[in-house]
Motif scaffolding. Structure first.
Motif, short mmCIF file in Angstrom:
data_model
loop_
_atom_site.label_atom_id
_atom_site.label_comp_id
_atom_site.label_asym_id
_atom_site.label_seq_id
_atom_site.Cartn_x
_atom_site.Cartn_y
_atom_site.Cartn_z
N ARG A 1 8.03 35.02 22.27
CA ARG A 1 8.29 33.60 22.02
C ARG A 1 6.99 32.81 21.94
O ARG A 1 6.80 31.98 21.05
CB ARG A 1 9.18 33.01 23.12
CG ARG A 1 10.65 33.34 23.02
CD ARG A 1 11.42 32.70 24.16
NE ARG A 1 11.37 31.25 24.11
CZ ARG A 1 12.28 30.49 23.51
NH1 ARG A 1 13.34 31.05 22.92
NH2 ARG A 1 12.18 29.18 23.52
N GLN A 2 6.08 33.09 22.86
CA GLN A 2 4.81 32.37 22.85
C GLN A 2 4.00 32.70 21.60
O GLN A 2 3.32 31.82 21.04
CB GLN A 2 4.01 32.70 24.12
CG GLN A 2 4.65 32.20 25.40
CD GLN A 2 4.91 30.69 25.37
OE1 GLN A 2 4.07 29.90 24.97
NE2 GLN A 2 6.13 30.30 25.80
N ARG A 3 4.05 33.93 21.15
CA ARG A 3 3.35 34.30 19.92
C ARG A 3 3.94 33.56 18.72
O ARG A 3 3.22 33.10 17.83
CB ARG A 3 3.43 35.81 19.69
CG ARG A 3 2.66 36.65 20.71
CD ARG A 3 2.98 38.12 20.56
NE ARG A 3 2.44 38.92 21.63
CZ ARG A 3 1.35 39.66 21.55
NH1 ARG A 3 0.67 39.70 20.41
NH2 ARG A 3 0.93 40.37 22.58
N LEU A 4 5.27 33.45 18.70
CA LEU A 4 5.92 32.75 17.60
C LEU A 4 5.59 31.26 17.61
O LEU A 4 5.52 30.62 16.55
CB LEU A 4 7.43 32.95 17.66
CG LEU A 4 7.93 34.35 17.27
CD1 LEU A 4 9.40 34.51 17.63
CD2 LEU A 4 7.73 34.60 15.78
N LEU A 5 5.37 30.70 18.79
CA LEU A 5 5.06 29.28 18.88
C LEU A 5 3.70 28.94 18.29
O LEU A 5 3.43 27.76 18.01
CB LEU A 5 5.12 28.82 20.35
CG LEU A 5 6.52 28.55 20.89
CD1 LEU A 5 6.48 28.33 22.39
CD2 LEU A 5 7.17 27.36 20.19
N THR A 6 2.85 29.93 18.08
CA THR A 6 1.58 29.66 17.41
C THR A 6 1.77 29.44 15.92
O THR A 6 0.87 28.91 15.25
CB THR A 6 0.58 30.82 17.62
OG1 THR A 6 1.09 32.01 16.98
CG2 THR A 6 0.37 31.10 19.10
N ARG A 7 2.94 29.82 15.37
CA ARG A 7 3.22 29.65 13.95
C ARG A 7 4.32 28.65 13.67
O ARG A 7 4.42 28.14 12.56
CB ARG A 7 3.63 31.01 13.33
CG ARG A 7 2.55 32.06 13.31
CD ARG A 7 3.04 33.31 12.58
NE ARG A 7 3.50 33.01 11.24
CZ ARG A 7 4.65 33.45 10.72
NH1 ARG A 7 5.46 34.19 11.44
NH2 ARG A 7 4.99 33.14 9.47
N HIS A 8 5.18 28.40 14.67
CA HIS A 8 6.37 27.57 14.42
C HIS A 8 6.48 26.50 15.49
O HIS A 8 6.04 26.68 16.64
CB HIS A 8 7.63 28.42 14.42
CG HIS A 8 7.61 29.55 13.45
ND1 HIS A 8 7.72 29.37 12.09
CD2 HIS A 8 7.48 30.90 13.63
CE1 HIS A 8 7.67 30.53 11.48
NE2 HIS A 8 7.53 31.48 12.38
#
Length: 368
Positions: A224-231
């Motif tokens: 989730r945290q990795r995805l928050l860097t893009r979204h």
């Protein structure tokens, strides 16, 4: 438009895979010019399949019957004993037939019909959900693995119906869920908060909360945290769902695999189940996902074979000559119209099945 593969399956020039559109064998070929072509796998001489491997890498394809040679872009580059033909015969005849093809978010589609609309127009209102599915990978695009291939004794539409059926699991898979829980597996909830979606192009979705089964809570939070860097957080909440998306007629997009449906005959179907890896996460995470995937939906798991038994039982029962109709009306009174052609219901609604068969009936009847 028919799904024939994923760009990650043919990443380098010379890479190819074979697929089928209905009964038409095709080659998905990454040619030396950098383009991905979908070629009819049929020699222009006597109709022999020039490529007989599922995957490989080659600069050319040679017909095994009389030796004609084609470049991996489809051009006819060699005719044996050319003296038996008029001058210019090979260039006038042309090479392997190129089908109209398109790539959307790594998904490769092709059509026998040269006049199909653009792939974006074809996807229509389901396109936004395909984007959400594709955005699950922290780095685009997924890496699609080699498939499990299996078959069942039933019509292809049984698999199309089942993948977005939110009703059956609590009955068909009850013993599998109980066994998994008894042996230390993550208990499976009897979902009651999912929804179903249907669209006017035959596409449909089963949509439920949660994501990325097979990982610990800590590992899921890391993704989730990795995805928050893009979204944005709002976009992430839309992505973070378990969805079974049917792109009519032959492919399901799951949160952990791509399932391809291949009709063989009216009562026989092959299925190719492709696990995929996420980009931008550790290889350990991707390895952890595979045992859970196999135990639930794989060819030797406890969930997938339950469905195959239901397909065979349906194929047996539905041959009865006296009963003329089956019932697909569950939830109709509660159907809610969303944006565009999208219709929404709860997870027991047969909206997906109605969407499939409305479009199927239109296409079979030739009604535009």
């Amino acid at each position: 438009w028919i799904y024939v593969g994923h760009a990650s399956e043919v990443p380098e020039p010379g890479d190819y895979k074979t697929a089928i559109i209905g009964h038409n064998p095709v080659i998905v070929s990454h040619a030396e010019d950098g383009e991905i072509y979908v070629l009819l796998n049929e020699c222009r001489h006597r109709g022999v399949a020039v490529c007989r491997e599922a995957f490989g890498n080659s600069e050319s394809f040679q017909c095994p019957y009389h030796g004609w040679v084609y470049a991996n872009s489809g051009e006819l580059t060699g005719v044996t004993y050319p003296g038996g033909y008029p001058d210019g015969f090979a260039s006038e005849l042309g090479g392997l037939l190129k089908l109209r093809s398109a790539i959307y978010r790594g998904l490769i589609f092709a059509s026998i019909n040269d006049n199909v609309p653009s792939i974006e127009d074809h996807l229509g209102d389901v396109r936004k959900y395909v984007d959400l599915w594709a955005d699950l990978s922290p780095e685009p695009e997924f890496i699609v693995a080699r498939p499990h291939l299996y078959g069942y004794q039933g019509n292809w539409k049984l698999q199309a119906e089942n993948g977005a059926d939110g009703w059956h699991a609590r009955f068909v898979h009850a013993s599998a869920f109980e066994t998994q829980a008894a042996y230390g597996g993550r208990p499976t909830r009897h979902f009651s908060n999912g929804i179903t979606r249907g669209f006017d192009n035959g596409a449909c979705i089963l949509d439920r909360p949660g994501i990325i089964q097979g990982l610990s809570d800590e590992q899921r939070e890391d993704i989730r945290q990795r995805l928050l860097t893009r979204h944005s957080p709002e976009r992430l909440e839309q992505i973070w769902r378990i969805r079974h998306i049917l792109l009519f007629p032959n492919v399901y997009l799951f949160d952990n695999l791509i399932r391809v449906i291949q009709p063989v005959s009216v009562d026989r179907t092959n299925v190719l189940s492709h696990p995929f890896h996420l980009r931008g996460v550790s290889e350990a995470y991707n390895r952890l996902r595979l045992p859970e995937l196999q135990s639930r939906l794989g060819t030797t798991g406890m969930v997938g074979p339950d469905d195959l038994e239901m397909f065979a039982a349906t194929q047996t029962g539905i041959q009865g000559a006296k009963m003329r109709w089956i019932v697909l009306s569950h939830g109709m009174a509660e159907d809610q119209q969303a944006e565009g052609s999208e219709v929404v219901g709860d997870d027991t609604s047969e909206i997906p099945q109605r969407a499939i068969y409305r479009h199927w009936a239109m296409m079979m009847g030739g009604d535009e």
